[in-house]
Design an enzyme around this catalytic site. Structure first.
Site, PDB file in Angstrom:
ATOM      1  N   ASP A   1       3.472   9.468  -1.104  1.00 21.69           N
ATOM      2  CA  ASP A   1       2.307   8.710  -0.653  1.00 21.69           C
ATOM      3  C   ASP A   1       2.096   7.559  -1.629  1.00 21.69           C
ATOM      4  OD1 ASP A   1       0.059   8.166   0.917  1.00 21.69           O
ATOM      5  OD2 ASP A   1      -0.573  10.253   0.944  1.00 21.69           O
TER       6      ASP A   1
ATOM      7  N   HIS B   1       0.821  -1.226   0.000  1.00 15.74           N
ATOM      8  CA  HIS B   1       0.000   0.000   0.000  1.00 15.74           C
ATOM      9  C   HIS B   1       0.849   1.267   0.000  1.00 15.74           C
ATOM     10  CE1 HIS B   1      -4.064  -1.762   0.682  1.00 15.74           C
ATOM     11  NE2 HIS B   1      -3.300  -2.807   0.960  1.00 15.74           N
TER      12      HIS B   1
HETATM   13  P1  ADQ Z   1      -3.004   6.244   4.688  1.00 17.45           P
HETATM   14  O1  ADQ Z   1      -1.610   6.745   4.777  1.00 17.45           O
HETATM   15  O2  ADQ Z   1      -3.726   6.088   5.972  1.00 17.45           O
HETATM   16  O3  ADQ Z   1      -3.082   4.882   3.875  1.00 17.45           O
HETATM   17  P2  ADQ Z   1      -5.040   7.452   2.778  1.00 17.45           P
HETATM   18  O4  ADQ Z   1      -4.895   6.756   1.507  1.00 17.45           O
HETATM   19  O5  ADQ Z   1      -5.290   8.897   2.611  1.00 17.45           O
HETATM   20  O6  ADQ Z   1      -3.790   7.350   3.749  1.00 17.45           O
HETATM   21  O7  ADQ Z   1      -6.269   6.788   3.510  1.00 17.45           O
HETATM   22  C1  ADQ Z   1      -6.741   7.300   4.669  1.00 17.45           C
HETATM   23  C2  ADQ Z   1      -8.192   6.894   4.938  1.00 17.45           C
HETATM   24  O8  ADQ Z   1      -8.479   7.242   6.277  1.00 17.45           O
HETATM   25  C3  ADQ Z   1      -9.172   7.637   4.066  1.00 17.45           C
HETATM   26  O9  ADQ Z   1     -10.273   6.807   3.814  1.00 17.45           O
HETATM   27  C4  ADQ Z   1      -9.586   8.837   4.921  1.00 17.45           C
HETATM   28  O10 ADQ Z   1     -10.909   9.253   4.743  1.00 17.45           O
HETATM   29  C5  ADQ Z   1      -9.426   8.312   6.323  1.00 17.45           C
HETATM   30  N1  ADQ Z   1      -8.870   9.378   7.157  1.00 17.45           N
HETATM   31  C6  ADQ Z   1      -7.669   9.984   7.016  1.00 17.45           C
HETATM   32  N2  ADQ Z   1      -7.507  10.928   7.957  1.00 17.45           N
HETATM   33  C7  ADQ Z   1      -8.627  10.938   8.676  1.00 17.45           C
HETATM   34  C8  ADQ Z   1      -9.069  11.705   9.788  1.00 17.45           C
HETATM   35  N3  ADQ Z   1      -8.306  12.649  10.312  1.00 17.45           N
HETATM   36  N4  ADQ Z   1     -10.283  11.451  10.289  1.00 17.45           N
HETATM   37  C9  ADQ Z   1     -11.048  10.484   9.745  1.00 17.45           C
HETATM   38  N5  ADQ Z   1     -10.693   9.733   8.712  1.00 17.45           N
HETATM   39  C10 ADQ Z   1      -9.503   9.954   8.176  1.00 17.45           C
HETATM   40  C11 ADQ Z   1      -2.133   3.965   3.286  1.00 17.45           C
HETATM   41  C12 ADQ Z   1      -1.123   4.601   2.312  1.00 17.45           C
HETATM   42  C13 ADQ Z   1      -1.840   5.382   1.228  1.00 17.45           C
HETATM   43  C14 ADQ Z   1      -2.836   4.465   0.499  1.00 17.45           C
HETATM   44  C15 ADQ Z   1      -3.726   3.727   1.495  1.00 17.45           C
HETATM   45  C16 ADQ Z   1      -4.573   2.661   0.818  1.00 17.45           C
HETATM   46  O11 ADQ Z   1      -0.225   5.447   3.037  1.00 17.45           O
HETATM   47  O12 ADQ Z   1      -0.915   5.930   0.301  1.00 17.45           O
HETATM   48  O13 ADQ Z   1      -3.642   5.231  -0.359  1.00 17.45           O
HETATM   49  O14 ADQ Z   1      -2.955   3.066   2.497  1.00 17.45           O
HETATM   50  O15 ADQ Z   1      -3.785   1.806   0.048  1.00 17.45           O
END
Ligand code: ADQ
Length: 460
Positions: A365, A157
């Site tokens: 990311d 991921h």
């Molecule tokens: P993350 O680094 O956690 O994931 P992201 O892809 O943005 O980052 O996913 C975060 C999820 O958590 C989203 O669904 C978002 O809505 C939710 N979220 C984030 N911050 C939040 C907050 N403050 N309050 C509530 N909800 C929140 C890792 C990798 C990414 C990759 C994903 C999936 O780092 O690059 O996209 O896995 O593969």
């Protein structure tokens, strides 16, 4: 039909709305077909010997959840240590933040062995096994060593770093050898695939059999770029929930005379928060028409707080946002609302929809699902604008966002200004193209693509 077995660091009840990207995506895949979901329970047990952990089984609809607790020592070395203090920083290009401690790697191997032992007893010969993320790279090799011959796929991921950065990890060759125990490896982007191929060519006695096929350590491995997506329908339905609607109405009312900019993430140094605040500061400095109007809501929910780098990031953000408010704010307007708390997932669609601009500016990311959620939440008749880092995996797909280099804060400020002033027709046009992409390559597409490719991968 073969049973699907998913293994990830954490599990969740797939019938409930999950907080993060991986849990939502995997939960969706399992809910559709049923199967087994194996991982750490999230519990840390003091006084237990390292490498030990009882298996707990629980039924959640058509999915069986199998979890194992971790001893304090295993949690420290496997989770906080090797996963989050070595692999996470290096894979996000932050060698300066990595700590290569010999205890970490032994804990990482030990927990992967523990998981393999506990999982092996639950497996059936024709299971399809899908392992997720950097915590579990050696899991297939451990299962193979126990005689498991099932089809096994792995999805990373987070980004895969360029070959020389990867080579800085003392165990890099062992990590790569471990990947070759899988039949298929999925990566988020073509950039990551290029790094994989570059590493194989430069560091291993290996054959590159084609763009996606590699042979090393006596094993053939298929590697594909398959960007993860969101469940657009689920997210749209969430947007119709009471909480989302109330949040939207409240934000629209509160910011009726102002322009709302929004950042949402876990607090993490990969997300580029200090540079984003500096770019916002330059927006206020260089384009004074935004004074008294542009307001940045920055939600950075607590994450991995016992890792040192996170505590200093928190102090830096508090100081930067305090300084911006002190220098520019007035009695009736504060430019930054910085929130270091969890926000309910149900409120996110309302927040996204109320924002004129989303700032998604990570320094690196794997994908970034917030960018995709923001697009899905917009009103197509009056959509907000996505300012997106070119270093997010999502930038390969979301070409119609305003792409920025987050290290260049002056240029990022310029892009934010452009977003704030963008005419309606251009906003609609860009949004339409972005939404098309987010819809076409959604989470169902991603799951199908991975599982179909795994099912068709020749074993060898
Ligand atoms: P993350 O680094 O956690 O994931 P992201 O892809 O943005 O980052 O996913 C975060 C999820 O958590 C989203 O669904 C978002 O809505 C939710 N979220 C984030 N911050 C939040 C907050 N403050 N309050 C509530 N909800 C929140 C890792 C990798 C990414 C990759 C994903 C999936 O780092 O690059 O996209 O896995 O593969």
């Amino acid at each position: 039909m073969n049973r699907l077995v998913v293994v990830s660091n954490r599990t969740a009840d797939p019938r409930k709305s999950a907080a993060g990207g991986l849990a939502v995506a995997v939960g969706q895949a399992l809910r559709a077909s049923g199967g087994l979901w194996f991982g750490w329970s999230g519990k840390v047990v003091d006084g237990r010997s390292p490498g030990e952990g009882e298996l707990r089984l629980q039924q959640a609809g058509n999915v069986q959840l199998a979890t194992v607790d971790l001893s304090r020592e295993d949690y420290n070395s496997y989770y906080l240590g090797y996963s989050n203090d070595v692999l996470w920083p290096v894979f996000h290009y932050r060698l300066d933040l990595a700590h290569f401690d010999a205890d970490y790697i032994s804990g990482y191997r030990r927990v992967n062995q523990l998981f393999a032992q506990r999982l092996a007893g639950l497996l059936r010969p024709d299971d399809i096994i899908w392992v997720h993320d950097y915590h579990l790279i050696p899991l297939a090799a451990e299962l193979r060593a126990m005689g498991c011959r099932q089809r096994m796929g792995f999805f990373l991921h987070i980004p895969l770093p360029p070959p020389l950065l990867l080579a800085a990890v003392p165990e890099h060759e062992w990590l790569m050898r471990s990947l070759f125990a899988y039949d298929l490896v999925g990566l988020q982007s073509n950039t990551d695939l290029g790094h994989f191929s570059g590493y194989i060519g430069a560091e291993l006695p290996a054959d590159i059999l084609g763009e996606h096929m590699f042979r090393a350590f006596g094993k053939t491995l298929q590697v594909q770029a398959m960007p993860i997506g969101i469940d657009v329908d689920e997210f749209t339905a969430l947007g119709r929930s009471r909480e989302a609607q109330d949040t939207y109405a409240q934000m629209r009312q509160e910011y009726s005379r102002r322009r709302l900019l929004l950042g949402v993430e876990r607090m993490d140094y990969s997300k580029g928060l200090p540079l984003r605040l500096q770019a916002f500061r330059q927006l206020l400095q260089n384009y004074p028409e935004n004074l008294g109007s542009a307001t940045l809501i920055q939600i950075a929910s607590p994450s991995r707080e016992s890792v040192d780098a996170y505590a200093s990031l928190r102090r830096e953000l508090e100081s930067l946002s305090g300084a911006i408010n002190g220098d520019f704010g007035g009695l009736d307007w504060m430019p930054v609302r910085y929130i270091h708390r969890n926000v309910s997932r149900r409120r996110l669609p309302g927040l996204y929809r109320a924002a004129s601009v989303a700032l998604v500016t990570p320094l690196r990311d794997g994908m970034n699902l917030v960018a995709k959620e923001f697009v899905a939440a917009q009103d197509p008749d009056d959509p907000g604008v996505l300012v997106l880092s070119r270093f997010a995996g999502a930038a390969e797909q979301l070409r119609d966002a305003l792409l920025v280099n987050p290290y260049d804060t002056r240029h990022t400020a310029e892009a934010i200004q452009r977003a704030l002033q963008m005419p309606l027709a251009e906003r609609q046009q860009r949004h339409q193209a972005l939404l098309h992409n987010v819809r076409t390559q959604d989470v169902h597409w991603w799951c199908r693509r991975f599982l179909d490719t795994l099912a068709a991968t020749p074993l060898g």
